[in-house]
Design a protein around this motif. Structure first.
Motif, PDB file in Angstrom:
ATOM      1  N   ARG A  33       0.808  -1.219   0.000  1.00 37.06           N
ATOM      2  CA  ARG A  33       0.000   0.000   0.000  1.00 37.06           C
ATOM      3  C   ARG A  33       0.843   1.273   0.000  1.00 37.06           C
ATOM      4  O   ARG A  33       0.289   2.371   0.039  1.00 37.06           O
ATOM      5  N   GLN A  38      -3.736   8.664   2.608  1.00 33.89           N
ATOM      6  CA  GLN A  38      -5.140   8.265   2.727  1.00 33.89           C
ATOM      7  C   GLN A  38      -5.380   6.842   2.233  1.00 33.89           C
ATOM      8  O   GLN A  38      -6.088   6.064   2.849  1.00 33.89           O
ATOM      9  N   LYS A  39      -4.761   6.485   1.112  1.00 31.92           N
ATOM     10  CA  LYS A  39      -5.026   5.169   0.530  1.00 31.92           C
ATOM     11  C   LYS A  39      -4.293   4.043   1.247  1.00 31.92           C
ATOM     12  O   LYS A  39      -4.546   2.874   0.984  1.00 31.92           O
ATOM     13  N   CYS A  44     -10.291   2.612   3.304  1.00 33.44           N
ATOM     14  CA  CYS A  44     -10.078   3.705   2.360  1.00 33.44           C
ATOM     15  C   CYS A  44     -11.148   3.680   1.280  1.00 33.44           C
ATOM     16  O   CYS A  44     -11.328   2.688   0.596  1.00 33.44           O
ATOM     17  N   VAL A  46     -12.252   6.469  -1.648  1.00 30.15           N
ATOM     18  CA  VAL A  46     -12.031   7.801  -2.187  1.00 30.15           C
ATOM     19  C   VAL A  46     -13.029   8.047  -3.311  1.00 30.15           C
ATOM     20  O   VAL A  46     -12.694   8.612  -4.339  1.00 30.15           O
TER      21      VAL A  46
END
Length: 150
Positions: A33, A38-39, A44, A46
């Motif tokens: 990852r 954020q990811k 997560c 988005v």
């Protein structure tokens, strides 16, 4: 048939990657990852994020809604009524009730609200049970002295 041909026709199930089991396994530590961000976090999602650009759902105008208390009418054309009268499916044209219209499949239920529209033409005098009527149907009905609210 030999043992090595036993499962030859079946699709093979791809083995899942084992993640986060130490630095030596290839997918350890960050589990593919990357670092932070954020990811990299769990959960997560988005969706709608466009990299800082204004998302499309905020760019497009928001307008209108469907009122829960809006009256929903079942539409009946006077031409359809005349066709049923001509086919002798409606015997007594002086009293066309909602129950009869529901029985003939013109409306789903006798409890439905009915609006009469002016598509077609009436040749006979009719008495119809309705909740609303269009201007064209009203003018047509005045010519044949037909519609009555009941």
């Amino acid at each position: 048939m030999k043992l090595n041909e036993l499962f030859a026709g079946l699709p093979k199930r791809r083995r899942l990657k084992v993640l986060g089991r130490g630095l030596g396994c290839g997918k350890g530590k960050t589990s593919g990852r990357g670092h932070k961000g954020q990811k990299a976090r769990s959960g997560c999602a988005v969706n709608g994020f466009e990299g800082g650009q204004q998302p499309i759902f905020t760019r497009l105008p928001k307008r209108g809604f469907r009122s829960m208390s809006r009256a929903r009418y079942e539409i009946v054309n006077i031409g359809a009524l005349q066709r049923l009268i001509s086919e002798k499916k409606i015997v007594d044209a002086s009293n066309i009730s909602k129950e009869l219209m529901a029985e003939l499949g013109m409306i789903p239920s006798p409890m439905s609200k009915v609006k009469i529209l002016g598509k077609g033409a009436l040749k006979a005098k009719v008495g119809i049970s309705y909740d609303a009527v269009s201007k064209a149907a009203w003018e047509e009905s005045l010519l044949t002295e037909g519609l009555s609210d009941s």
